[in-house]
Scaffold this active site. Structure first.
Site, short mmCIF file in Angstrom:
data_model
loop_
_atom_site.label_atom_id
_atom_site.label_comp_id
_atom_site.label_asym_id
_atom_site.label_seq_id
_atom_site.Cartn_x
_atom_site.Cartn_y
_atom_site.Cartn_z
CE LYS A 236 -1.09 2.37 2.75
NZ LYS A 236 -0.57 4.06 3.10
CB THR A 258 4.02 6.35 5.05
OG1 THR A 258 4.21 7.24 6.03
CG2 THR A 258 2.86 5.49 5.24
CD GLU A 353 -1.89 10.87 -1.32
OE1 GLU A 353 -2.12 10.44 -0.34
OE2 GLU A 353 -0.89 11.82 -1.15
CG ASN A 494 -1.26 15.07 0.64
OD1 ASN A 494 -1.09 14.22 1.25
ND2 ASN A 494 -1.08 14.72 -0.78
CB SER A 499 -11.11 16.38 7.18
OG SER A 499 -10.66 16.72 5.81
#
Length: 499
Positions: A236, A258, A353, A494, A499
């Site tokens: 991932k 990460t 992303e 980002n 949220s």
């Protein structure tokens, strides 16, 4: 500011405005497919379940999968290896899993992974929670009739490795996670999900996901000494990706990224050789990718090798592949693992992303692999290079600037450096010119054919080749890095991650 896939008005100095149209992120649905059952390694049970770490949104028909469980059920010993982030703020699961591997001498049978919460920078409570996951995994192994490492009951031996990903600085809902693990103890329970089917593997891969847009899962078969074995894995990552990981014995240095990954094989491999092969593979795969150059706390790649693919009697002792006793077999395994790790690592970059481009940066004819890798990394993490990739701008000056700024062991000879853009053979149309587009030759501008440059950089995939011309010492070493562009969508994702 909200950024959408449509006309965007950017307010500049003197109140002038310019309108841009943000490119839509290409669909990545084609990158996901369930893997064939005959490619799945033997002797593993997997599940992806909902533990309550992630919030269930009103528009979701089912609760999101946020807990993956993997058990090795092989009658033979299972070797375990891992590469961890070198971050000075290493997360609790990193510290605990390193401890488990150290105490077990490279043996483990279970892996538990949660998504939605990184359990990083969470103090003593975070460490306690990670150990609670380990104990719950060990208890699950016993519930499935798998003996402890030391053969004693009760036992203090631990053989569960843990990983976490998600928001930093938040404690795990540990009671919910432990309870969810316990639901997999009874095969007759209606909530039992552990299985060895392609669907179970797919569910486990989905439970890894955070901002990923698809579950990243691959599998293959390979042969060693006439025997066929299987290898499958998942990872991932889509943001905060610029890993640099090393084996459990390494000490922390600078910050890293990460990314989580798990590779399972039914080949018999000794713990020390599995670790050696994984470290070699990770350096040439996961340590050679970048989405945004930003780094956090939880990078972990775990490999298990359980020997279940060996066709012998269950009671027979299996001879494990070891680099000391059979170096040829070890090299075959190491190279298969490396190639497989590269396939998994590329999936992370393809799912970067907001990414609209997938770019391979190749540095050739360097004095050393280290210098080549350093230059490729510097280019791949440059915000100026990555925004030019998004704009499909053949701004080779930015590539050259990044090349010259890298800290090297051997100085560059600028008059020997060449730069080219290379179209991808996999995405090119029949009418596309397949030859490289040189923009710098031996330190001299080649003159950019803008129409050709637009054709090459307009592809979803292409390459950048930097030839160092031997780096003044006749060097022949090279390295590859895989990166993507920076888009408006990356900023949107980002800007409201928590949220």
């Amino acid at each position: 500011m909200n950024i959408s896939k449509g006309p965007i008005r950017l307010f500049q100095r003197f109140s002038s405005t310019t309108t841009f149209t943000a490119k839509a992120t290409p669909s990545k649905d084609h990158l996901h497919a369930q893997i064939p059952k005959d490619h799945l390694p033997k002797g593993y049970l997997l599940a992806g379940i909902h533990a309550g770490v992630k919030k269930t949104r009103p528009d979701q028909p089912n609760p999101p999968l946020d807990l993956a469980i993997v058990l090795s059920t092989s009658p033979h010993p299972t070797a375990a290896a891992a590469c961890f982030t070198l971050n000075a703020f290493r997360a609790a699961p990193v510290l605990v899993s390193r401890d488990v591997l150290d105490k077990s001498n490279g043996r483990a049978r279970a892996v538990v992974v949660n998504s939605g919460c990184a359990n990083a920078v969470t103090g003593k409570k975070g460490i306690e929670d990670a150990w609670s996951m380990v104990r719950a995994g060990d208890k699950l192994l016993r519930a499935h009739g798998l003996p402890s490492l030391d053969g004693k009951e009760p036992t203090t031996a631990t053989e569960t490795l843990v990983m976490s990903t998600g928001v930093i600085g938040v404690n795990l809902p540990i009671t919910a996670i432990v309870n969810a693990i316990h639901t997999q103890s009874d095969p007759l329970s209606p909530t039992y999900a552990l299985a060895s089917t392609p669907t179970a593997w797919d569910g486990a891969a989905r439970a890894f996901m955070t901002t990923d847009t698809f579950p990243k899962l691959r599998a293959r078969t390979f042969q060693i000494n006439g025997s066929t074995y299987r290898m499958a894995g998942m990872d991932k990552g889509a943001g905060m990706i610029h890993p640099r990981m090393a084996g459990p014995e390494s000490v922390p240095t600078s910050l890293h990224a990460t990314l989580l990954g798990l590779v399972l094989t039914d080949a018999p491999v000794s713990p020390r050789s599995l670790q050696s092969a994984l470290s070699y593979a990770v350096d040439r795969s996961f340590n050679s990718i970048s989405v945004d150059g930003d780094m956090s706390t939880n990078d972990t790649i775990i490999a298990l090798a359980n020997g279940a693919g060996v066709t012998t009697e269950r009671s027979s002792k299996v001879e494990e592949i070891d680099e000391g006793t059979d170096p040829d077999a070890y090299r075959v395994f190491r190279d298969e693992l490396t190639s497989f790790a590269i396939d998994l690592a590329k999936l992370v970059v393809r799912d970067g992303e907001g990414a609209t481009k997938f770019v391979e940066v190749s540095v050739e004819n360097a004095a050393s692999y280290t210098d080549a890798h350093c230059i490729a990394s510097t280019i791949s993490t440059s915000a100026l290079v990555k925004t030019a990739l998004y704009g499909e701008d053949a701004n080779w000056g930015r590539i050259l600037s990044s090349t010259g700024s890298a800290t090297l062991n051997t100085p560059l000879d600028p008059s020997s450096v060449s730069v080219s853009f290379v179209p991808s053979s996999s995405t090119s149309s029949p009418s596309t010119n397949p030859s490289p587009l040189p923009v710098l030759i031996n330190g001299e501008p080649a003159g950019v054919d803008e129409a050709r440059a637009s054709e090459v950089l307009g592809q979803d995939e292409f390459g950048i080749v930097v030839d160092l011309g031997g780096q003044g010492v006749g060097g022949k070493e090279g390295a590859r890095y895989w990166t993507c562009d920076f888009s408006y969508e990356y900023v949107r994702i980002n800007g409201d991650y928590r949220s």
